[in-house]
Scaffold this motif. Structure first.
Motif, PDB file in Angstrom:
ATOM      1  N   LEU A 110       0.827  -1.209   0.000  1.00  0.00           N
ATOM      2  CA  LEU A 110       0.000   0.000   0.000  1.00  0.00           C
ATOM      3  C   LEU A 110       0.862   1.261   0.000  1.00  0.00           C
ATOM      4  CD1 LEU A 110      -2.838  -0.984   2.516  1.00  0.00           C
ATOM      5  CD2 LEU A 110      -3.025  -0.727   0.029  1.00  0.00           C
ATOM      6  N   SER A 111       1.950   1.236   0.780  1.00  0.00           N
ATOM      7  CA  SER A 111       2.838   2.386   0.842  1.00  0.00           C
ATOM      8  C   SER A 111       3.544   2.610  -0.494  1.00  0.00           C
ATOM      9  CB  SER A 111       3.869   2.190   1.950  1.00  0.00           C
ATOM     10  OG  SER A 111       4.654   3.344   2.132  1.00  0.00           O
ATOM     11  N   LEU A 112       3.991   1.525  -1.112  1.00  0.00           N
ATOM     12  CA  LEU A 112       4.630   1.639  -2.426  1.00  0.00           C
ATOM     13  C   LEU A 112       3.646   2.135  -3.479  1.00  0.00           C
ATOM     14  CD1 LEU A 112       7.020  -1.422  -2.961  1.00  0.00           C
ATOM     15  CD2 LEU A 112       7.595   1.009  -3.041  1.00  0.00           C
ATOM     16  N   PHE A 113       2.415   1.629  -3.430  1.00  0.00           N
ATOM     17  CA  PHE A 113       1.392   2.057  -4.393  1.00  0.00           C
ATOM     18  C   PHE A 113       1.123   3.551  -4.255  1.00  0.00           C
ATOM     19  CE2 PHE A 113      -3.088   2.842  -5.524  1.00  0.00           C
ATOM     20  CZ  PHE A 113      -3.053   2.438  -6.851  1.00  0.00           C
ATOM     21  N   SER A 114       1.029   4.020  -3.007  1.00  0.00           N
ATOM     22  CA  SER A 114       0.812   5.446  -2.766  1.00  0.00           C
ATOM     23  C   SER A 114       1.974   6.280  -3.307  1.00  0.00           C
ATOM     24  CB  SER A 114       0.646   5.690  -1.261  1.00  0.00           C
ATOM     25  OG  SER A 114       0.545   7.061  -0.985  1.00  0.00           O
ATOM     26  N   ALA A 115       3.199   5.783  -3.119  1.00  0.00           N
ATOM     27  CA  ALA A 115       4.376   6.499  -3.611  1.00  0.00           C
ATOM     28  C   ALA A 115       4.390   6.564  -5.135  1.00  0.00           C
ATOM     29  CB  ALA A 115       5.648   5.815  -3.110  1.00  0.00           C
ATOM     30  N   ILE A 116       4.037   5.454  -5.777  1.00  0.00           N
ATOM     31  CA  ILE A 116       4.020   5.417  -7.249  1.00  0.00           C
ATOM     32  C   ILE A 116       2.958   6.363  -7.792  1.00  0.00           C
ATOM     33  CG2 ILE A 116       3.501   3.955  -9.241  1.00  0.00           C
ATOM     34  CD1 ILE A 116       4.778   1.622  -7.627  1.00  0.00           C
ATOM     35  N   VAL A 117       1.777   6.369  -7.157  1.00  0.00           N
ATOM     36  CA  VAL A 117       0.713   7.292  -7.577  1.00  0.00           C
ATOM     37  C   VAL A 117       1.191   8.736  -7.429  1.00  0.00           C
ATOM     38  CG1 VAL A 117      -1.591   8.184  -7.003  1.00  0.00           C
ATOM     39  CG2 VAL A 117      -1.202   5.721  -7.095  1.00  0.00           C
ATOM     40  N   GLY A 118       1.859   9.046  -6.316  1.00  0.00           N
ATOM     41  CA  GLY A 118       2.391  10.391  -6.113  1.00  0.00           C
ATOM     42  C   GLY A 118       3.404  10.777  -7.183  1.00  0.00           C
ATOM     43  N   GLY A 119       4.280   9.828  -7.540  1.00  0.00           N
ATOM     44  CA  GLY A 119       5.264  10.095  -8.578  1.00  0.00           C
ATOM     45  C   GLY A 119       4.625  10.337  -9.927  1.00  0.00           C
ATOM     46  N   VAL A 120       3.604   9.542 -10.256  1.00  0.00           N
ATOM     47  CA  VAL A 120       2.906   9.688 -11.539  1.00  0.00           C
ATOM     48  C   VAL A 120       2.163  11.021 -11.601  1.00  0.00           C
ATOM     49  CG1 VAL A 120       1.047   8.773 -12.977  1.00  0.00           C
ATOM     50  CG2 VAL A 120       2.710   7.212 -11.966  1.00  0.00           C
ATOM     51  N   VAL A 121       1.463  11.370 -10.512  1.00  0.00           N
ATOM     52  CA  VAL A 121       0.737  12.649 -10.468  1.00  0.00           C
ATOM     53  C   VAL A 121       1.711  13.813 -10.635  1.00  0.00           C
ATOM     54  CG1 VAL A 121      -0.566  14.209  -8.963  1.00  0.00           C
ATOM     55  CG2 VAL A 121      -1.211  11.796  -9.114  1.00  0.00           C
ATOM     56  N   GLY A 122       2.853  13.733  -9.967  1.00  0.00           N
ATOM     57  CA  GLY A 122       3.840  14.801 -10.057  1.00  0.00           C
ATOM     58  C   GLY A 122       4.334  15.029 -11.471  1.00  0.00           C
ATOM     59  N   ILE A 123       4.713  13.957 -12.151  1.00  0.00           N
ATOM     60  CA  ILE A 123       5.272  14.130 -13.500  1.00  0.00           C
ATOM     61  C   ILE A 123       4.183  14.471 -14.505  1.00  0.00           C
ATOM     62  CG2 ILE A 123       5.150  11.707 -14.303  1.00  0.00           C
ATOM     63  CD1 ILE A 123       8.080  12.220 -15.352  1.00  0.00           C
ATOM     64  N   TRP A 124       2.983  13.905 -14.352  1.00  0.00           N
ATOM     65  CA  TRP A 124       1.883  14.249 -15.256  1.00  0.00           C
ATOM     66  C   TRP A 124       1.471  15.704 -15.103  1.00  0.00           C
ATOM     67  CZ3 TRP A 124      -2.125   9.607 -15.324  1.00  0.00           C
ATOM     68  CH2 TRP A 124      -1.565   8.554 -16.051  1.00  0.00           C
ATOM     69  N   LEU A 125       1.357  16.153 -13.859  1.00  0.00           N
ATOM     70  CA  LEU A 125       0.936  17.525 -13.604  1.00  0.00           C
ATOM     71  C   LEU A 125       1.892  18.523 -14.236  1.00  0.00           C
ATOM     72  CD1 LEU A 125      -0.809  19.655 -12.117  1.00  0.00           C
ATOM     73  CD2 LEU A 125       0.677  19.330 -10.123  1.00  0.00           C
ATOM     74  N   PHE A 126       3.182  18.320 -14.015  1.00  0.00           N
ATOM     75  CA  PHE A 126       4.144  19.307 -14.508  1.00  0.00           C
ATOM     76  C   PHE A 126       4.470  19.110 -15.981  1.00  0.00           C
ATOM     77  CE2 PHE A 126       4.391  20.169 -10.082  1.00  0.00           C
ATOM     78  CZ  PHE A 126       4.722  21.514 -10.021  1.00  0.00           C
ATOM     79  N   ASP A 127       4.328  17.913 -16.487  1.00  0.00           N
ATOM     80  CA  ASP A 127       4.423  17.738 -17.940  1.00  0.00           C
ATOM     81  C   ASP A 127       3.285  18.475 -18.637  1.00  0.00           C
ATOM     82  OD1 ASP A 127       6.747  16.390 -18.526  1.00  0.00           O
ATOM     83  OD2 ASP A 127       5.876  14.387 -18.335  1.00  0.00           O
ATOM     84  N   THR A 128       2.087  18.425 -18.043  1.00  0.00           N
ATOM     85  CA  THR A 128       0.935  19.141 -18.595  1.00  0.00           C
ATOM     86  C   THR A 128       1.170  20.643 -18.575  1.00  0.00           C
ATOM     87  OG1 THR A 128      -0.568  17.390 -17.849  1.00  0.00           O
ATOM     88  CG2 THR A 128      -1.552  19.533 -18.391  1.00  0.00           C
ATOM     89  N   ILE A 129       1.681  21.146 -17.428  1.00  0.00           N
ATOM     90  CA  ILE A 129       1.993  22.578 -17.326  1.00  0.00           C
ATOM     91  C   ILE A 129       3.038  22.971 -18.366  1.00  0.00           C
ATOM     92  CG2 ILE A 129       3.003  24.356 -15.847  1.00  0.00           C
ATOM     93  CD1 ILE A 129       1.810  22.870 -13.444  1.00  0.00           C
ATOM     94  N   LEU A 130       4.045  22.109 -18.541  1.00  0.00           N
ATOM     95  CA  LEU A 130       5.118  22.369 -19.504  1.00  0.00           C
ATOM     96  C   LEU A 130       4.566  22.459 -20.919  1.00  0.00           C
ATOM     97  CD1 LEU A 130       8.150  22.596 -20.192  1.00  0.00           C
ATOM     98  CD2 LEU A 130       8.258  20.111 -20.199  1.00  0.00           C
ATOM     99  N   ILE A 131       3.704  21.518 -21.295  1.00  0.00           N
ATOM    100  CA  ILE A 131       3.148  21.480 -22.653  1.00  0.00           C
ATOM    101  C   ILE A 131       2.199  22.643 -22.892  1.00  0.00           C
ATOM    102  CG2 ILE A 131       1.681  20.160 -24.234  1.00  0.00           C
ATOM    103  CD1 ILE A 131       2.811  17.607 -22.842  1.00  0.00           C
ATOM    104  N   VAL A 132       1.241  22.834 -21.961  1.00  0.00           N
ATOM    105  CA  VAL A 132       0.261  23.914 -22.112  1.00  0.00           C
ATOM    106  C   VAL A 132       0.945  25.276 -22.090  1.00  0.00           C
ATOM    107  CG1 VAL A 132      -1.737  25.058 -21.053  1.00  0.00           C
ATOM    108  CG2 VAL A 132      -1.629  22.557 -21.137  1.00  0.00           C
ATOM    109  N   GLY A 133       1.885  25.451 -21.175  1.00  0.00           N
ATOM    110  CA  GLY A 133       2.598  26.716 -21.091  1.00  0.00           C
ATOM    111  C   GLY A 133       3.386  27.021 -22.352  1.00  0.00           C
ATOM    112  N   SER A 134       3.986  25.998 -22.932  1.00  0.00           N
ATOM    113  CA  SER A 134       4.752  26.192 -24.171  1.00  0.00           C
ATOM    114  C   SER A 134       3.847  26.614 -25.317  1.00  0.00           C
ATOM    115  CB  SER A 134       5.492  24.895 -24.525  1.00  0.00           C
ATOM    116  OG  SER A 134       6.406  24.543 -23.508  1.00  0.00           O
TER     117      SER A 134
END
Length: 269
Positions: free
Chosen positions: A157-181
């Motif tokens: 459960l702890s690993l799953f939560s960490a992986i979800v956090g990592g995915v949300v982090g990179i997706w969120l800022f990749d989206t900001i990077l693309i939209v901002g560009s």
């Protein structure tokens, strides 16, 4: 007295880590080995002795100058050592004797190195963001396993939560990077920022990385407007975003739970 001695030991340990971070911050962007050559004067290349290498105290003892060629040594070195020691003490004071304390001491060491490298070079080395992410996954698994008294389910459960956090982090800022560009017609942030956000998400979870992102944008906007107003930078001039992500992550690490509960109470949950 014992409490003061404990804090002094923790500060000294943190300052020693800060001394190594000085090496990391300088050498990784320059692609120089972290092990060889040993610490030395950048001007005359004379190796530093044992007393000269003592964190904070060594710089004060040398009066901020090389013992051999008398070239001034930047006060930034002891400041980073003292800052790391200070954060280690704060973490211990906040979380006490626990796995959280050890984990967050490692986490903040990575954050300090990444923030200052980005400040200096406008880059976030993959070697640090990736190693910090992997370390975070290992720590989350270990923490979940121990928190559940050796139950494998806790580890998963702890690993799953960490992986979800990592995915949300990179997706969120990749989206900001693309939209901002697209909106601004140029890169809104560097390619390393989503990787740093992913690393932060692994350590702090998906809620933590969302708070971190919000705080980073808020602090970055305030600092940017202030710098332009005081003519410290020009409008449209690129500035590193990594340090603001690090500031947001540190605030979230200490007070994230309080911020989340306050927000939920505000919206009526």
């Amino acid at each position: 007295m014992a409490n003061f001695l404990t804090l002094l030991i923790i500060f000294s340990f943190g300052a020693s880590i800060g001394s190594f971070l000085n090496v990391v911050i300088y050498r990784i962007p320059e692609k120089i080995s972290l092990v060889y050559p040993p610490s030395r004067c950048p001007k005359c290349k004379h190796p530093l002795g044992k007393t000269e290498n003592i964190p904070v105290v060594g710089w004060l003892w040398l009066k901020g100058k090389c013992r051999w060629c008398h070239t001034p040594i930047s006060p930034r070195y002891p400041l980073i050592e003292a800052m790391t020691g200070f954060f280690f003490v704060l973490i211990f004071q906040h979380f006490g004797f626990s796995w959280l304390t050890l984990g967050y001491m490692a986490f903040i060491s990575w954050l300090i190195a990444l923030a200052l490298i980005d400040f200096d070079t406008m880059t976030l080395p993959n070697s640090l963001t990736q190693s910090g992410l992997v370390l975070g996954l290992f720590w989350q698994g270990w923490f979940g396993f121990n928190l559940s008294d050796g139950n494998v389910k806790g580890l998963v459960l702890s690993l799953f939560s960490a992986i979800v956090g990592g995915v949300v982090g990179i997706w969120l800022f990749d989206t900001i990077l693309i939209v901002g560009s697209i909106v601004f017609g140029k890169a809104a942030m560097g390619g390393g920022d989503p990787k740093l956000a992913s690393m932060i998400g692994v350590w702090l979870g998906w809620q933590g990385v969302l708070i971190t992102g919000f705080l980073a944008c808020a602090v970055g906007t305030i600092v940017g407007i202030g710098a332009i107003a005081f003519r410290l930078m020009k409008k449209g001039q690129p500035m590193p975003f990594g340090p603001y992500l690090v500031i947001g992550a540190i605030i979230t690490m200490f007070w994230g739970d309080y911020l989340i509960s306050s927000y939920l109470e505000l919206v009526g949950f």
